[in-house]
Design an enzyme around this catalytic site. Structure first.
Site, PDB file in Angstrom:
ATOM      1  CG  ASP A   8      -0.252   0.248   2.524  1.00  0.00           C
ATOM      2  OD1 ASP A   8       1.002   0.252   2.566  1.00  0.00           O
ATOM      3  OD2 ASP A   8      -0.953   0.466   3.538  1.00  0.00           O
ATOM      4  CB  CYS A  66       1.304  -2.186   4.986  1.00  0.00           C
ATOM      5  SG  CYS A  66       1.402  -3.009   6.578  1.00  0.00           S
ATOM      6  N   GLY A  67       2.841   0.091   5.972  1.00  0.00           N
ATOM      7  CA  GLY A  67       3.638   1.010   6.778  1.00  0.00           C
ATOM      8  C   GLY A  67       4.406   0.306   7.881  1.00  0.00           C
ATOM      9  N   GLY A  69       3.895  -3.227   8.410  1.00  0.00           N
ATOM     10  CA  GLY A  69       3.945  -4.660   8.099  1.00  0.00           C
ATOM     11  C   GLY A  69       2.873  -5.441   8.843  1.00  0.00           C
ATOM     12  N   GLY A  71      -0.608  -4.735   9.169  1.00  0.00           N
ATOM     13  CA  GLY A  71      -1.838  -4.916   8.380  1.00  0.00           C
ATOM     14  C   GLY A  71      -1.633  -5.938   7.271  1.00  0.00           C
ATOM     15  NE  ARG A 137       4.485 -33.167  17.022  1.00  0.00           N
ATOM     16  CZ  ARG A 137       5.795 -33.320  17.266  1.00  0.00           C
ATOM     17  NH1 ARG A 137       6.475 -34.332  16.756  1.00  0.00           N
ATOM     18  NH2 ARG A 137       6.444 -32.447  18.023  1.00  0.00           N
ATOM     19  CE  LYS A 141      -0.409 -31.431  17.233  1.00  0.00           C
ATOM     20  NZ  LYS A 141       0.207 -31.528  18.553  1.00  0.00           N
TER      21      LYS A 141
END
Ligand code: RB5
Length: 148
Positions: A8, A66-67, A69, A71, A137, A141
């Protein structure tokens, strides 16, 4: 490697720098935007198409900026098959791939400078998932959640 990249306005400048760096390293880059600096744009509009391309295997790895990281990582992790993380240190950049099969590296364009970002991206791209039983493993999960 075929790499997808997205940002962005907060990450735009760093994305441009990283795209040039990666092209210079011989990688094939698919740019999901933003294609111009627009202070009103929204990171999900670029990060989610990137995340979908990573999940489909259209690109091998992704880089989302993003500004902060934050978001970008929140949005990318909503897409099934994506394992995204905000990375600020060299150890996590490669260990995230080796142990957790990280497939999208998120960076903060207002936090991480271009040279440090190049180092983090290099560590991320050079790392490979070890495929060790304990890591499979644990990931199984996590993957179970995507099937709920
Ligand atoms: C945009 O101003 C900013 O909020 C965004 O780039 C990002 O930092 C969100 O996490």
């Amino acid at each position: 490697m075929k790499i997808g990249i997205a940002a962005d306005h907060g990450g735009y400048e760093l994305k441009v720098a990283l795209r040039d760096f990666l092209v210079g390293q011989g990688h094939q880059i698919q740019d999901f935007g933003a294609y111009e600096l627009n202070s009103k744009d929204d990171y999900p509009d670029f990060v989610i198409p990137l995340a979908e391309a990573v999940a489909k295997g259209d690109v091998e790895r992704g880089i989302a900026v993003c500004g902060s990281g934050v978001g970008a990582s929140v949005a990318a992790n909503k897409v099934a098959g994506v394992r995204a993380a905000l990375i600020n240190d060299h150890f996590s950049a490669h260990q995230g791939v080796e142990d957790d099969d990280l497939n999208i590296l998120c960076l903060g364009g207002r936090v991480t400078g271009p040279m440090a970002a190049q180092e983090l991206v290099g560590s991320f791209l050079n790392a490979r998932f070890t495929g060790e039983e304990r890591h499979n493993r644990r990931l199984a999960k996590v993957k179970k959640l995507e099937q709920r």
